[in-house]
Scaffold this active site. Sequence first.
Site, PDB file in Angstrom:
ATOM      1  CE1 TYR A 178      -3.731   2.609   0.522  1.00  0.00           C
ATOM      2  CE2 TYR A 178      -2.609   3.085   2.376  1.00  0.00           C
ATOM      3  CZ  TYR A 178      -3.503   3.353   1.507  1.00  0.00           C
ATOM      4  OH  TYR A 178      -4.332   4.453   1.649  1.00  0.00           O
TER       5      TYR A 178
ATOM      6  CG  ASP B  57       5.767   3.704   1.002  1.00  0.00           C
ATOM      7  OD1 ASP B  57       6.024   4.272   2.072  1.00  0.00           O
ATOM      8  OD2 ASP B  57       4.671   3.390   0.774  1.00  0.00           O
TER       9      ASP B  57
ATOM     10  CE  LYS C 102       0.804   4.500   8.450  1.00  0.00           C
ATOM     11  NZ  LYS C 102       0.897   4.013   7.189  1.00  0.00           N
TER      12      LYS C 102
HETATM   13  C1  LIG Z   1       0.274   4.412   5.690  1.00  0.00           C
HETATM   14  C2  LIG Z   1       1.004   4.370   4.468  1.00  0.00           C
HETATM   15  C3  LIG Z   1       0.981   5.033   3.441  1.00  0.00           C
HETATM   16  C4  LIG Z   1       0.101   6.247   3.344  1.00  0.00           C
HETATM   17  O1  LIG Z   1       0.080   7.314   4.592  1.00  0.00           O
HETATM   18  P1  LIG Z   1      -1.160   8.149   4.835  1.00  0.00           P
HETATM   19  O2  LIG Z   1      -0.242   9.043   5.726  1.00  0.00           O
HETATM   20  O3  LIG Z   1      -2.223   7.285   5.403  1.00  0.00           O
HETATM   21  O4  LIG Z   1      -1.543   8.845   3.621  1.00  0.00           O
HETATM   22  C5  LIG Z   1       1.951   5.036   2.387  1.00  0.00           C
HETATM   23  N1  LIG Z   1       2.675   4.061   2.385  1.00  0.00           N
HETATM   24  C6  LIG Z   1       2.813   3.049   3.379  1.00  0.00           C
HETATM   25  C7  LIG Z   1       3.821   2.145   3.499  1.00  0.00           C
HETATM   26  C8  LIG Z   1       1.910   3.105   4.566  1.00  0.00           C
HETATM   27  O5  LIG Z   1       1.917   2.185   5.388  1.00  0.00           O
END
Ligand SMILES: *Cc1c(COP(=O)(O)O)cnc(C)c1O
Length: 430
Positions: A143, A238, A266
């Site tokens: 994701y 990511d 995060k």
């Molecule tokens: C949570 C997440 C996102 C998106 O971040 P948001 O702040 O929710 O838009 C993108 N990549 C990864 C790996 C994530 O876990």
Amino acid sequence: MWGTNGEWYERAQRVIPGGVHSPVRAFRAVGGVPRFILRGEGAYVWDVEDRAYIDYVMSWGALILGHAHPAVVAAAQRATARGSSYGMTTPADVELAELVASAFPFVERVRFVNSGTEATMTAVRIARAVTGRPLVIKFDGCYHGHADYFLVQAGSGALTLGVPSSPGVPATIARTTVSLPYNDPVAVERLFHERGDQVAAVIVEPIAGNMGLVLPVDGFLEALRDLTRRFGSLLIFDEVITGFRVGWGGWSVRTGIEPDLITLGKVIGGGFPLAAYAGPARWMDRVAPVGPVYQAGTLAGNPVAVAAGYTTLLQLQDDPTAYDALARRTRALAEGLQEAFQAHGVSAAVVWTTGMLSVFFRPTPPRNLTEVQASDVDAFRRFFHALLEQGVHLPPSAFEAWFLSLAHDDTIVTQTLEAVRSALPRMKDT
Ligand SMILES: *Cc1c(COP(=O)(O)O)cnc(C)c1O
């Protein structure tokens, strides 16, 4: 007083789609009534009925110090009192950018945004601008936020709700993404040999955390590094979940495998809306106002979020035992869970890394989305509710990782395992 969770759920559903502002918060995959949270402290949250839960959602990994950490609260309060947003530059955002850059050997420039979604969108925009190519390779079950071209075989809520490819994404845009099986370097190599001259970037969660926790097999990330170099594409890690969770920096720092660009989120916001993309000057200076690639944000680098994030990272940096403690407790929880499942004859695989873990109701740890989906989601549903009864709140999906914070100390781990041992016999009859 505050009424019941059920009453709030009714009210919420009347005014908010599904009663939630992000689909992973709904209990669609497990059934029942979501808990409406009034407050959190350390490893605990309390709902409107004043019931306490040991929390393994931890704001989906954002809270590495636990809820309402006193130093973070104080920093955010001080920043708010000085003005919560200026739309102008501050010394604090420069200091946080320096601190983030210092954690990654390949990072020279950092740009703050409000969400992980924006960070990954912009990283891909840079890769397309640099290469002049359209295609992005991602992996099934990973994701990267909710930009159109990422909602192809996506993980997290998209996976839980069974809509891994969203309506509303034009086919022409979906076609700019190729999604391949995680941990399959041969599939990536084949794609590069067929269409390598069109590939702008490979984007990957170096540890996959949005289909549950799936670890990279030996050689997978190395193959991505090698192929992107050979074919002139950018490699984007990511690390929105793994950044400053699995260790100081992230998985790229732990393994020494260096991507071209990295995305963070995060943990770096300490529970406030803050994310970043970062990398060497030769890519990052393509961004406006230095270069022509556009990206902007009214609240980007917000001073309250920056203060909370900076304080969080300083706490981690100043405590040389922090990540060891987090790793040791995650391991203790994972091993305790595995023992409990064995003792009760439940077929389950527990996968962990520092600060996060997953329980898959299947015999072996999965290596990709197909194997993840071959787990027993009804067993998870029963396990989830049996544990909720015992005062332990897991993420409400079989396909989401559990997150620990530094507030999850040995006592919390012991209490969780006691709850698990009481819950397991009751899984059978719910
Ligand atoms: C949570 C997440 C996102 C998106 O971040 P948001 O702040 O929710 O838009 C993108 N990549 C990864 C790996 C994530 O876990």
